[in-house]
Design an enzyme around this catalytic site. Structure first.
Site, PDB file in Angstrom:
ATOM      1  N   TRP A 155       0.878  -1.166   0.000  1.00  0.00           N
ATOM      2  CA  TRP A 155       0.000   0.000   0.000  1.00  0.00           C
ATOM      3  C   TRP A 155       0.926   1.230   0.000  1.00  0.00           C
ATOM      4  O   TRP A 155       1.761   1.374   0.910  1.00  0.00           O
ATOM      5  CB  TRP A 155      -0.852  -0.050   1.258  1.00  0.00           C
ATOM      6  N   ASP A 164       0.174  -4.355  10.062  1.00  0.00           N
ATOM      7  CA  ASP A 164      -0.903  -3.501   9.573  1.00  0.00           C
ATOM      8  C   ASP A 164      -2.059  -4.427   9.207  1.00  0.00           C
ATOM      9  O   ASP A 164      -1.955  -5.207   8.256  1.00  0.00           O
ATOM     10  CB  ASP A 164      -0.407  -2.725   8.338  1.00  0.00           C
ATOM     11  N   LYS A 218     -12.912  -0.895   6.671  1.00  0.00           N
ATOM     12  CA  LYS A 218     -13.472  -1.865   5.722  1.00  0.00           C
ATOM     13  C   LYS A 218     -14.441  -2.815   6.407  1.00  0.00           C
ATOM     14  O   LYS A 218     -15.518  -3.061   5.889  1.00  0.00           O
ATOM     15  CB  LYS A 218     -12.364  -2.690   5.064  1.00  0.00           C
TER      16      LYS A 218
HETATM   17  C1  LIG Z   1      -2.951  -2.037   3.872  1.00  0.00           C
HETATM   18  C2  LIG Z   1      -3.724  -0.869   4.368  1.00  0.00           C
HETATM   19  N1  LIG Z   1      -3.392  -0.325   5.541  1.00  0.00           N
HETATM   20  C3  LIG Z   1      -4.056   0.721   6.036  1.00  0.00           C
HETATM   21  C4  LIG Z   1      -5.116   1.272   5.362  1.00  0.00           C
HETATM   22  C5  LIG Z   1      -5.767   2.493   5.961  1.00  0.00           C
HETATM   23  O1  LIG Z   1      -7.079   2.369   6.235  1.00  0.00           O
HETATM   24  P1  LIG Z   1      -7.932   3.600   6.746  1.00  0.00           P
HETATM   25  O2  LIG Z   1      -8.842   3.947   5.636  1.00  0.00           O
HETATM   26  O3  LIG Z   1      -8.634   3.062   7.942  1.00  0.00           O
HETATM   27  O4  LIG Z   1      -7.028   4.720   7.085  1.00  0.00           O
HETATM   28  C6  LIG Z   1      -5.500   0.769   4.127  1.00  0.00           C
HETATM   29  C7  LIG Z   1      -6.575   1.376   3.365  1.00  0.00           C
HETATM   30  O5  LIG Z   1      -6.759   1.203   2.203  1.00  0.00           O
HETATM   31  C8  LIG Z   1      -4.788  -0.350   3.629  1.00  0.00           C
HETATM   32  O6  LIG Z   1      -5.110  -0.900   2.459  1.00  0.00           O
END
Ligand SMILES: Cc1ncc(COP(=O)(O)O)c(C=O)c1O
Length: 398
Positions: A131, A212, A247
């Protein structure tokens, strides 16, 4: 003048895809770009458990006074349980603190800034690919990011041996950023056996996990998806876990996540917790209330919690069904293509093993939007658009 001399930063590629999609007036257009769950009708609906919890809060919430920097205690305890269960050693030994954060992103940022406090010259190993914000956040803290090979996008192959080989280059005290489940963006996860090998390796090499976990519930279920958190925090003395509710509660815009710090002893846990809160105070003082109050109410109410688990199961099952349908149709329509790997992967994302030229044909000629590198959101597929999408992709092979 000091507010001058900068070059404009280019648009985030994912936002660019969304903008192009919105501007397209073709009735057949399909959005496989944006990273949110979509239901069978293509909507990102509000979960029923969330609606019910919000109704409860409207009627019963008595104050909008500030939260503390740590956030909502009911939320923090419930998240701790989602991640660690009820009888994990780190809970019994009081070695973990969990604090509410603004989304998974906020949780990662707090975790990384805290890491910087502990080890100003820390190196953080990030999977290739990952990401993209992982780089942004490590960079913002002026820490060093190094990459370990993880996935071959062109071949649709998970590279476990290469991952281990690269982690072999890490030095004692280096931090390894791991995706808890549903790796974004490859969809390729380690098996439990592979996680066990990683845990032993990290223990031996004195490496520190930063987990994460943004898609708990989307791979194999809420409890099963926490396997890596429970395992690594059991085998290793310390860890940082950043979790997101965006999500699995579909509350993307409410910004709900949590950072958990596992320390080697109860005394260290108290000290470390105080430093995490110092980081929080210097950025936003205290997190926003609403989304976490909703999650807390759901997780602490048996009926709503069961409804939530059912709704997460539905989301996961629908994405898995779309994965299987896509693979079956592609095998029929384009036998020379090889998308079988898509059915094995987890979560919403996968890479299509297409060339950049083929991806552009799909976008420009067929109005099927995806990332330029072929990353698609499988949740963008529905029974209504599946034929259209697989016909278009098959036309690239025939
Ligand atoms: C791997 C990963 N970590 C963290 C996040 C962050 O999520 P949030 O929308 O809760 O900030 C995402 C969101 O797409 C993600 O794909």
């Amino acid at each position: 003048m000091i507010l001058s001399g900068l070059e404009a930063v280019g648009d985030d590629p994912i936002l660019l895809v969304s903008t192009l999609f919105r501007a397209d007036d073709n009735p057949n257009k399909v959005d496989l770009g944006v990273g949110v769950y979509k239901d069978a009708d293509g909507n990102t609906a509000i979960l029923e458990c969330v609606k019910k919890a919000e109704e409860y809060l409207v009627k019963n919430q008595e104050t909008k006074a500030y939260l503390s920097p740590a956030g909502n205690p009911g939320f923090n305890d419930a998240i701790k349980e989602l991640l660690f269960g009820t009888d994990h050693p780190v809970l019994k030994e009081n070695r973990v603190v969990t604090f509410q954060a603004p989304g998974g992103t906020g949780a990662i940022r707090i975790g990384i800034d805290f890491l910087k406090t502990c080890k100003p010259d820390a190196t953080v190993w990030v999977s290739d690919p990952t990401w993209p914000n992982h780089y942004g956040i490590v960079d913002a803290a002026n820490l060093t990011a190094k990459t370990y090979r993880y996935y071959n996008m062109k071949k649709g192959l998970f590279l476990f041996d290469e991952m281990m080989e690269d982690l072999g280059q890490a030095n004692e005290g280096d931090v390894i950023l791991l995706h808890g489940c549903c790796h974004n963006a490859s969809g390729a996860d380690l098996s439990n056996e592979q996680w066990n090998l990683v845990a032993d390796f990290m223990l031996e090499r004195k490496l520190v996990p930063f987990i994460d976990i943004a898609y708990q519930g989307f791979a194999n279920g809420i409890e099963k998806d926490a396997y890596v958190v429970k395992l690594l925090c059991d085998k290793l003395p310390e860890a940082i876990v950043a979790s997101s509710c965006s999500k699995n509660f579909a509350i993307y815009r409410d910004r709900v996540g949590a950072v958990s710090i596992v320390s080697a002893t109860e005394d260290l846990s108290k000290i470390n917790g105080s430093h995490v809160l110092k980081v929080v105070r210097s950025i936003y003082s205290m997190p926003p209330d609403h989304g976490a109050a909703v999650v807390s109410h759901i997780l602490n109410n048996v009926e709503l919690r069961n409804l939530w688990i059912k709704e997460v199961d539905e989301m996961r099952t629908r994405v898995k069904e779309m994965r299987h349908k896509f693979v079956t149709q592609m095998a029929e329509k384009a036998p020379s293509s090889d998308f079988g790997y898509i059915a094995e992967q987890n979560g919403m994302f996968s890479y299509l093993t297409l060339t950049p030229e083929q991806t552009q044909i799909l976008i420009k000629e067929h109005h099927i939007y995806m990332m330029a590198n072929g990353r698609v959101n499988i949740a963008g597929l529905t029974l209504s658009n599946m034929d259209y999408v697989t016909d278009a992709i098959a036309s690239l092979f025939n």
